[in-house]
Design a protein around this motif. Structure first.
Motif, PDB file in Angstrom:
ATOM      1  N   THR A  93     -36.614 -48.567 -41.664  1.00  0.00           N
ATOM      2  CA  THR A  93     -37.514 -49.635 -41.206  1.00  0.00           C
ATOM      3  C   THR A  93     -38.077 -50.421 -42.384  1.00  0.00           C
ATOM      4  O   THR A  93     -38.289 -51.633 -42.282  1.00  0.00           O
ATOM      5  CB  THR A  93     -38.677 -49.076 -40.367  1.00  0.00           C
ATOM      6  OG1 THR A  93     -39.562 -48.301 -41.181  1.00  0.00           O
ATOM      7  CG2 THR A  93     -38.167 -48.211 -39.225  1.00  0.00           C
ATOM      8  N   PHE A  94     -38.311 -49.739 -43.513  1.00  0.00           N
ATOM      9  CA  PHE A  94     -38.777 -50.433 -44.717  1.00  0.00           C
ATOM     10  C   PHE A  94     -37.701 -51.363 -45.266  1.00  0.00           C
ATOM     11  O   PHE A  94     -38.016 -52.401 -45.856  1.00  0.00           O
ATOM     12  CB  PHE A  94     -39.181 -49.421 -45.793  1.00  0.00           C
ATOM     13  CG  PHE A  94     -40.615 -48.968 -45.710  1.00  0.00           C
ATOM     14  CD1 PHE A  94     -41.129 -48.425 -44.543  1.00  0.00           C
ATOM     15  CD2 PHE A  94     -41.451 -49.084 -46.798  1.00  0.00           C
ATOM     16  CE1 PHE A  94     -42.444 -48.001 -44.465  1.00  0.00           C
ATOM     17  CE2 PHE A  94     -42.774 -48.672 -46.745  1.00  0.00           C
ATOM     18  CZ  PHE A  94     -43.274 -48.131 -45.569  1.00  0.00           C
ATOM     19  N   VAL A 104     -42.429 -46.806 -35.414  1.00  0.00           N
ATOM     20  CA  VAL A 104     -41.856 -45.680 -36.147  1.00  0.00           C
ATOM     21  C   VAL A 104     -42.924 -44.955 -36.963  1.00  0.00           C
ATOM     22  O   VAL A 104     -43.019 -43.714 -36.945  1.00  0.00           O
ATOM     23  CB  VAL A 104     -40.712 -46.160 -37.066  1.00  0.00           C
ATOM     24  CG1 VAL A 104     -40.257 -45.038 -37.999  1.00  0.00           C
ATOM     25  CG2 VAL A 104     -39.545 -46.671 -36.224  1.00  0.00           C
ATOM     26  N   ILE A 105     -43.760 -45.695 -37.673  1.00  0.00           N
ATOM     27  CA  ILE A 105     -44.801 -45.064 -38.485  1.00  0.00           C
ATOM     28  C   ILE A 105     -45.860 -44.418 -37.590  1.00  0.00           C
ATOM     29  O   ILE A 105     -46.364 -43.327 -37.897  1.00  0.00           O
ATOM     30  CB  ILE A 105     -45.445 -46.082 -39.443  1.00  0.00           C
ATOM     31  CG1 ILE A 105     -44.396 -46.622 -40.423  1.00  0.00           C
ATOM     32  CG2 ILE A 105     -46.591 -45.436 -40.235  1.00  0.00           C
ATOM     33  CD1 ILE A 105     -44.899 -47.746 -41.319  1.00  0.00           C
ATOM     34  N   PRO A 115     -41.503 -51.361 -38.304  1.00  0.00           N
ATOM     35  CA  PRO A 115     -42.206 -50.160 -38.799  1.00  0.00           C
ATOM     36  C   PRO A 115     -43.362 -49.698 -37.918  1.00  0.00           C
ATOM     37  O   PRO A 115     -43.763 -48.524 -37.999  1.00  0.00           O
ATOM     38  CB  PRO A 115     -42.720 -50.597 -40.181  1.00  0.00           C
ATOM     39  CG  PRO A 115     -41.857 -51.739 -40.578  1.00  0.00           C
ATOM     40  CD  PRO A 115     -41.517 -52.438 -39.300  1.00  0.00           C
ATOM     41  N   TYR A 133     -44.706 -39.036 -47.168  1.00  0.00           N
ATOM     42  CA  TYR A 133     -43.848 -40.026 -46.508  1.00  0.00           C
ATOM     43  C   TYR A 133     -43.563 -41.201 -47.450  1.00  0.00           C
ATOM     44  O   TYR A 133     -42.423 -41.671 -47.557  1.00  0.00           O
ATOM     45  CB  TYR A 133     -44.534 -40.584 -45.262  1.00  0.00           C
ATOM     46  CG  TYR A 133     -44.554 -39.681 -44.055  1.00  0.00           C
ATOM     47  CD1 TYR A 133     -43.836 -38.489 -44.008  1.00  0.00           C
ATOM     48  CD2 TYR A 133     -45.283 -40.032 -42.924  1.00  0.00           C
ATOM     49  CE1 TYR A 133     -43.861 -37.674 -42.889  1.00  0.00           C
ATOM     50  CE2 TYR A 133     -45.314 -39.239 -41.794  1.00  0.00           C
ATOM     51  CZ  TYR A 133     -44.600 -38.054 -41.782  1.00  0.00           C
ATOM     52  OH  TYR A 133     -44.624 -37.262 -40.669  1.00  0.00           O
ATOM     53  N   ILE A 143     -38.399 -43.714 -41.227  1.00  0.00           N
ATOM     54  CA  ILE A 143     -39.228 -44.676 -41.957  1.00  0.00           C
ATOM     55  C   ILE A 143     -38.447 -45.480 -42.997  1.00  0.00           C
ATOM     56  O   ILE A 143     -38.597 -46.710 -43.065  1.00  0.00           O
ATOM     57  CB  ILE A 143     -40.429 -43.964 -42.611  1.00  0.00           C
ATOM     58  CG1 ILE A 143     -41.364 -43.408 -41.526  1.00  0.00           C
ATOM     59  CG2 ILE A 143     -41.208 -44.921 -43.513  1.00  0.00           C
ATOM     60  CD1 ILE A 143     -42.528 -42.598 -42.076  1.00  0.00           C
ATOM     61  N   GLY A 170     -43.393 -53.059 -44.855  1.00  0.00           N
ATOM     62  CA  GLY A 170     -43.529 -51.651 -44.515  1.00  0.00           C
ATOM     63  C   GLY A 170     -44.770 -51.030 -45.132  1.00  0.00           C
ATOM     64  O   GLY A 170     -45.472 -50.241 -44.488  1.00  0.00           O
ATOM     65  N   ALA A 219     -37.428 -54.373 -42.447  1.00  0.00           N
ATOM     66  CA  ALA A 219     -38.604 -55.243 -42.377  1.00  0.00           C
ATOM     67  C   ALA A 219     -38.996 -55.775 -43.742  1.00  0.00           C
ATOM     68  O   ALA A 219     -39.781 -56.713 -43.828  1.00  0.00           O
ATOM     69  CB  ALA A 219     -39.776 -54.483 -41.765  1.00  0.00           C
ATOM     70  N   MET A 260     -47.818 -49.306 -43.207  1.00  0.00           N
ATOM     71  CA  MET A 260     -48.150 -47.923 -43.548  1.00  0.00           C
ATOM     72  C   MET A 260     -49.626 -47.793 -43.875  1.00  0.00           C
ATOM     73  O   MET A 260     -50.308 -46.873 -43.388  1.00  0.00           O
ATOM     74  CB  MET A 260     -47.289 -47.452 -44.726  1.00  0.00           C
ATOM     75  CG  MET A 260     -47.581 -46.023 -45.180  1.00  0.00           C
ATOM     76  SD  MET A 260     -47.132 -44.764 -43.973  1.00  0.00           S
ATOM     77  CE  MET A 260     -45.396 -44.509 -44.367  1.00  0.00           C
ATOM     78  N   THR A 320     -39.979 -42.230 -48.875  1.00  0.00           N
ATOM     79  CA  THR A 320     -39.449 -43.562 -48.565  1.00  0.00           C
ATOM     80  C   THR A 320     -39.150 -44.348 -49.829  1.00  0.00           C
ATOM     81  O   THR A 320     -38.112 -45.019 -49.938  1.00  0.00           O
ATOM     82  CB  THR A 320     -40.455 -44.340 -47.686  1.00  0.00           C
ATOM     83  OG1 THR A 320     -40.686 -43.602 -46.479  1.00  0.00           O
ATOM     84  CG2 THR A 320     -39.937 -45.728 -47.350  1.00  0.00           C
ATOM     85  N   SER A 340     -39.153 -45.881 -32.284  1.00  0.00           N
ATOM     86  CA  SER A 340     -40.020 -47.057 -32.259  1.00  0.00           C
ATOM     87  C   SER A 340     -40.667 -47.227 -30.890  1.00  0.00           C
ATOM     88  O   SER A 340     -41.866 -47.544 -30.789  1.00  0.00           O
ATOM     89  CB  SER A 340     -39.210 -48.306 -32.623  1.00  0.00           C
ATOM     90  OG  SER A 340     -40.015 -49.463 -32.559  1.00  0.00           O
TER      91      SER A 340
END
Length: 378
Positions: free
Chosen positions: A29-30, A187-188, A184, A227, A26, A38, A33, A42, A231, A320
């Motif tokens: 990806t944050f 993945v999320i 994201p 999470y 995660i 993200g 992106a 989320m 993150t 992903s």
């Protein structure tokens, strides 16, 4: 002797079914992106996951006999859905196994590279040999450890926060939209997927099924909050040099101690998940395809390792793909399952979710579009 309250054991069961290697994907990806994008993904996916889990909980409560997801699909949706679900199952299992092989090699490298100068491929090979031996020995993880793992996970996040609070740079949080804005999503979704845990929660709450709805809410929201905290800490510390495993990038800021502790926790959790997934695949090969027992072990271990050796080694892309496609398709199946169980259920559930039909169509559209975008556009 301390006895865990049934409610909190049920919550821990769902948390244990949720927290996995997706956690480590995660933060990157944050970064790619942007942190703002993200957060939007989320928030939306947490809400959709919570709703999906509640719908599945109602399906479970409407059925006398206990099943796992494939059993409910066979009961309410028939052969076409069984075939679709089998594809989803295999894609998610093999994809997750390859992802675990990749990241576990990274964790072993973080732990042992001070003593051995092996390549990541060698460390991943060491992991697969170790995990394969455990699977061959028939080792099964014990569900009673879910509560302990939940506490350890929360403790690790708190430890990271305590150690890294002084190293957080607010300039690392970006809010513009980048070309990787969709990253994201899958993945999320992968990290939040927890459907296998819902039927087990009912097993825990026998005689207290009225608590299932509340336990699902707690069990879905708790890992999501952890999470987000994890993150926030990782991105705030490592920023643009955030690593795919989230841990390696912290080394320059927090030193060897945080690197080794985080990697040990990651290695233990990924090993546990690998064993569970390999055993689930072994059971599917046995029950669905009637493979001989001597071949089952090889088919659960060799294909993901061969895919790894053939060059499939991008952890983020694999997670992903599995999340964006497999979890999306599974969720769509779950919505159809809910509609059929609502009509043909065998018992009155302890709770019932009232949703406009249009909202179900909207969910199907979102997950269907997400799956298509993951495959053909991203």
């Amino acid at each position: 002797m301390f006895r865990l309250n049934k409610f909190w054991y049920a919550v821990a069961t769902l948390v244990g079914s949720t927290v996995g290697v997706g956690l480590y994907a995660i933060p990157l990806t944050f970064v790619k992106a942007s942190f703002g994008v993200g957060l939007v993904f989320m928030a939306v996916i947490i809400g959709l996951t919570l709703l999906t889990n509640l719908l599945y909980g109602e399906v479970v409560l409407r059925t006398h006999q206990r099943h796992q997801f494939v059993g409910y699909v066979n009961k309410y949706l028939g052969k076409w859905a069984k075939r679709c679900n089998l594809f989803v199952f295999w894609l998610s299992i093999y994809g997750a196994l390859v992802g675990i092989i990749i990241i576990s090699g990274d964790f072993l490298s973080n732990i042992l590279s001070f003593y051995f100068s092996f390549s990541p491929v060698v460390f991943s090979t060491i992991f697969i040999i170790f995990a394969a031996a455990l699977v061959l020995a028939g080792l099964r993880t014990i569900y009673h450890f879910d509560f302990l793992m939940m506490l350890v996970f929360a403790g690790i996040v708190a430890f990271f926060g305590f150690m890294g609070a002084g190293s957080i740079e607010w300039s690392n949080y970006h809010f513009e939209i980048t070309e990787f804005w969709f990253l994201p999503f899958g993945v999320i979704l992968f990290a939040m997927n927890s459907l296998p845990g819902v039927p087990m929660m009912r097993e825990v709450l026998v005689g207290r099924e009225r608590d299932l709805k509340k336990a699902i809410i707690y069990g879905t929201v708790l890992p999501a909050v952890l999470y987000l905290i994890f993150t926030f800490i990782v991105v705030g510390i490592s920023g643009d040099i955030t690593s795919p495993d989230a841990i390696s990038g912290l080394h320059d800021f927090l030193g060897n101690k945080i690197l080794i502790i985080g990697s040990i926790f990651g290695f233990v959790t990924s090993t546990t998940i690998f064993i569970n997934l390999a055993l689930a695949l072994r059971e599917s090969l046995d029950h669905d395809f009637r493979f001989k027992r001597k071949w089952i072990w090889l088919l659960a271990i060799i294909p993901p390792y061969l895919l790894f050796l053939l060059g499939i080694r991008n952890f983020i892309d694999i997670i992903s793909l599995v999340g964006g496609v497999a979890v999306s398709l599974q969720t769509i199946l779950m919505i159809f399952l809910y509609v059929k169980a609502k009509r043909n259920g065998e018992r009155v559930p302890e709770y019932s979710i009232r949703l406009p039909v249009g909202s179900l169509y909207l969910m199907i559209f979102i997950f269907g579009l997400g799956a298509v975008y993951t495959v053909f556009v991203k």
